[in-house]
Write a protein that holds these residues in place. Structure first.
Motif, PDB file in Angstrom:
ATOM      1  N   SER A  86       1.061  -5.990   6.161  1.00  0.00           N
ATOM      2  CA  SER A  86       2.289  -6.786   6.360  1.00  0.00           C
ATOM      3  C   SER A  86       3.305  -5.994   7.181  1.00  0.00           C
ATOM      4  O   SER A  86       4.057  -6.586   7.975  1.00  0.00           O
ATOM      5  CB  SER A  86       2.892  -7.205   5.019  1.00  0.00           C
ATOM      6  OG  SER A  86       3.097  -6.082   4.186  1.00  0.00           O
ATOM      7  N   GLU A  95       2.167   5.299  -3.780  1.00  0.00           N
ATOM      8  CA  GLU A  95       0.921   6.072  -3.781  1.00  0.00           C
ATOM      9  C   GLU A  95       0.762   6.897  -2.506  1.00  0.00           C
ATOM     10  O   GLU A  95       0.785   6.360  -1.399  1.00  0.00           O
ATOM     11  CB  GLU A  95      -0.297   5.134  -3.888  1.00  0.00           C
ATOM     12  CG  GLU A  95      -0.359   4.294  -5.144  1.00  0.00           C
ATOM     13  CD  GLU A  95      -0.703   5.115  -6.389  1.00  0.00           C
ATOM     14  OE1 GLU A  95      -1.167   6.266  -6.238  1.00  0.00           O
ATOM     15  OE2 GLU A  95      -0.487   4.596  -7.488  1.00  0.00           O
ATOM     16  N   GLY A 148       7.160   7.406  -2.467  1.00  0.00           N
ATOM     17  CA  GLY A 148       7.749   7.704  -3.767  1.00  0.00           C
ATOM     18  C   GLY A 148       8.023   6.403  -4.492  1.00  0.00           C
ATOM     19  O   GLY A 148       7.703   5.322  -3.981  1.00  0.00           O
ATOM     20  N   GLY A 182       6.665  -1.905  -0.798  1.00  0.00           N
ATOM     21  CA  GLY A 182       5.232  -2.118  -1.071  1.00  0.00           C
ATOM     22  C   GLY A 182       4.449  -2.160   0.222  1.00  0.00           C
ATOM     23  O   GLY A 182       4.373  -3.198   0.879  1.00  0.00           O
ATOM     24  N   THR A 183       3.817  -1.019   0.589  1.00  0.00           N
ATOM     25  CA  THR A 183       3.174  -0.894   1.906  1.00  0.00           C
ATOM     26  C   THR A 183       1.667  -1.118   1.861  1.00  0.00           C
ATOM     27  O   THR A 183       1.103  -1.713   2.784  1.00  0.00           O
ATOM     28  CB  THR A 183       3.414   0.538   2.481  1.00  0.00           C
ATOM     29  OG1 THR A 183       4.754   0.952   2.208  1.00  0.00           O
ATOM     30  CG2 THR A 183       3.138   0.589   3.960  1.00  0.00           C
ATOM     31  N   TYR A 237      14.674  -4.613  -7.533  1.00  0.00           N
ATOM     32  CA  TYR A 237      14.528  -4.588  -6.075  1.00  0.00           C
ATOM     33  C   TYR A 237      15.464  -5.603  -5.406  1.00  0.00           C
ATOM     34  O   TYR A 237      16.038  -5.331  -4.352  1.00  0.00           O
ATOM     35  CB  TYR A 237      13.066  -4.859  -5.675  1.00  0.00           C
ATOM     36  CG  TYR A 237      12.109  -3.763  -6.108  1.00  0.00           C
ATOM     37  CD1 TYR A 237      12.545  -2.438  -6.234  1.00  0.00           C
ATOM     38  CD2 TYR A 237      10.785  -4.034  -6.389  1.00  0.00           C
ATOM     39  CE1 TYR A 237      11.662  -1.438  -6.640  1.00  0.00           C
ATOM     40  CE2 TYR A 237       9.896  -3.035  -6.783  1.00  0.00           C
ATOM     41  CZ  TYR A 237      10.348  -1.737  -6.915  1.00  0.00           C
ATOM     42  OH  TYR A 237       9.477  -0.748  -7.317  1.00  0.00           O
TER      43      TYR A 237
HETATM   44  N1  SAM Z   1       2.784  -5.554   1.457  1.00  0.00           N
HETATM   45  C1  SAM Z   1       1.433  -5.062   1.503  1.00  0.00           C
HETATM   46  C2  SAM Z   1       0.639  -5.932   2.455  1.00  0.00           C
HETATM   47  O1  SAM Z   1       0.724  -7.163   2.347  1.00  0.00           O
HETATM   48  O2  SAM Z   1      -0.095  -5.395   3.298  1.00  0.00           O
HETATM   49  C3  SAM Z   1       0.782  -5.116   0.153  1.00  0.00           C
HETATM   50  C4  SAM Z   1       1.523  -4.346  -0.885  1.00  0.00           C
HETATM   51  S1  SAM Z   1       0.616  -4.269  -2.408  1.00  0.00           S
HETATM   52  C5  SAM Z   1       0.715  -5.902  -2.972  1.00  0.00           C
HETATM   53  C6  SAM Z   1       1.780  -3.457  -3.448  1.00  0.00           C
HETATM   54  C7  SAM Z   1       1.997  -2.002  -3.096  1.00  0.00           C
HETATM   55  O3  SAM Z   1       3.152  -1.553  -3.826  1.00  0.00           O
HETATM   56  C8  SAM Z   1       0.850  -1.086  -3.500  1.00  0.00           C
HETATM   57  O4  SAM Z   1       0.446  -0.317  -2.385  1.00  0.00           O
HETATM   58  C9  SAM Z   1       1.438  -0.209  -4.573  1.00  0.00           C
HETATM   59  O5  SAM Z   1       0.952   1.124  -4.572  1.00  0.00           O
HETATM   60  C10 SAM Z   1       2.938  -0.233  -4.220  1.00  0.00           C
HETATM   61  N2  SAM Z   1       3.791   0.058  -5.380  1.00  0.00           N
HETATM   62  C11 SAM Z   1       3.588  -0.268  -6.675  1.00  0.00           C
HETATM   63  N3  SAM Z   1       4.579   0.206  -7.430  1.00  0.00           N
HETATM   64  C12 SAM Z   1       5.440   0.826  -6.608  1.00  0.00           C
HETATM   65  C13 SAM Z   1       6.665   1.513  -6.790  1.00  0.00           C
HETATM   66  N4  SAM Z   1       7.209   1.653  -7.989  1.00  0.00           N
HETATM   67  N5  SAM Z   1       7.282   2.023  -5.711  1.00  0.00           N
HETATM   68  C14 SAM Z   1       6.735   1.875  -4.476  1.00  0.00           C
HETATM   69  N6  SAM Z   1       5.578   1.245  -4.241  1.00  0.00           N
HETATM   70  C15 SAM Z   1       4.936   0.735  -5.289  1.00  0.00           C
END
Ligand code: SAM
Length: 221
Positions: free
Chosen positions: A71, A91, A116, A65-66, A148
Motif C-alpha cells: 500500500s 517488525e 518501532g 502499518g507497512t 491512531y
Molecule cells: N498496509 C500494508 C499493505 O496493505 O501493504 C499492510 C499492513 S498489515 C495489515 C499490518 C502491519 O502493521 C504489519 O506489518 C504489522 O507488523 C504492523 N503492526 C502491527 N502492530 C504494530 C504497531 N504497534 N506498530 C507499528 N506497526 C504495527
C-alpha cells in the motif's frame, strides 16, 4: 454469494482495468519469500488508494502499518515530485523487506520508514511539530485504532483525509459481545470518531478477494 465469486469478480475487473505491474508483483512475491502474512490490501484497493492520493492532491502522507510496502508504494507513486510519505512498522523483518522494495521501486527518496511501535513513533512525530499530513492510512494493529485516530488528528489539518482499513470484519463489528480483540479495537475506534467534533466520517462495506470487510473514511472539517 461467496469468496470464490467475489474473487472472480475482482479478477475480472483487475484484468480489465489494472495494467500488469512488475513492481507490485515483486512486492507480493517478496512478502511470500519472507513468509510475511498475506494481509496487504488487495490490488483493487491499492489502486483505489493511489487514485485517492491523486484526486486529493495529497503531498504529505502518513501510513501506520507497512508490512512489505504494498500500500505504501501504491500511495507514494501518486505523490508529486516534492511529495513525502512517512510509514510506520513495528517488525524489523517487515521494515527490511519493505525498505528493499522502496529502493526497487525507485521511491526511497520519497518514503521514510520509522520502525518501532507506531504509538511511540506517532508521539515522536508529533513532538517534531511537522507540517500537517494531507492523507493518512491506518492499517496496523486494530486494538490501537482509537489511539491512531486520535494521534493522526493531531497531525492533520482541515481537509485531511483519514482512511482506516478493516472496520467491518465479516460483519462482526456489530456484535457488542464480541471477545475478539480486533473487533473490540474497531468498536473503540468507531466510538472515538463518532464523538469527535470537527470531523465527518462514513464507512463503506466491501467484498472481494479478501472477503467481507470495509473501511472508514474520515475528513477533518
Ligand atoms: N498496509 C500494508 C499493505 O496493505 O501493504 C499492510 C499492513 S498489515 C495489515 C499490518 C502491519 O502493521 C504489519 O506489518 C504489522 O507488523 C504492523 N503492526 C502491527 N502492530 C504494530 C504497531 N504497534 N506498530 C507499528 N506497526 C504495527
Amino acid at each position: 454469494m461467496s469468496l470464490s465469486q467475489w474473487t472472480a469478480v475482482d479478477n475480472y475487473y483487475n484484468n480489465l482495468l489494472l495494467p500488469e505491474d512488475e513492481i507490485l508483483e515483486h512486492v507480493r512475491q517478496s512478502a511470500i519469500d519472507a513468509e510475511l502474512p498475506p494481509i496487504a490490501v488487495s490490488d483493487a484497493f491499492g489502486k483505489y488508494l493511489e487514485m485517492m492520493v491523486k484526486i486529493s492532491g495529497a503531498k504529505r502522507i502518513l501510513e501506520i502499518g507497512t508490512l512489505a510496502g504494498f500500500s505504501t508504494i501504491c500511495m507514494a507513486r501518486a505523490l508529486p515530485e516534492d511529495g513525502k510519505l512517512i510509514t510506520m512498522e513495528y517488525e524489523q523483518k517487515n521494515a527490511g523487506v519493505s525498505r528493499a522494495n522502496f529502493k526497487q521501486a525507485g521511491l526511497e527518496d520519497k518514503i521514510e520508514l520509522r520502525q518501532g511501535a507506531a504509538l511511540e513513533s506517532l508521539k515522536d512525530l508529533i513532538a517534531e511539530n511537522p507540517e500537517p499530513f494531507d492523507f493518512v492510512f491506518i492499517d496496523a494493529d486494530k486494538e490501537n485504532i482509537a489511539n491512531y485516530l486520535e494521534l493522526s488528528l493531531k497531525l492533520s489539518r482541515k481537509g485531511t483525509i483519514i482512511i482506516t482499513d478493516n472496520v467491518v470484519r465479516d460483519g462482526e463489528v456489530i456484535d457488542m459481545n464480541s471477545e475478539d480483540e480486533m473487533v473490540k479495537g474497531v468498536q473503540k475506534g468507531n466510538e472515538f470518531i463518532s464523538k469527535q467534533s470537527g470531523v465527518s466520517s462514513t464507512t463503506i462495506q466491501t467484498v472481494g478477494e479478501k472477503g467481507y470487510d470495509g473501511f472508514l473514511l474520515t475528513v477533518v472539517e
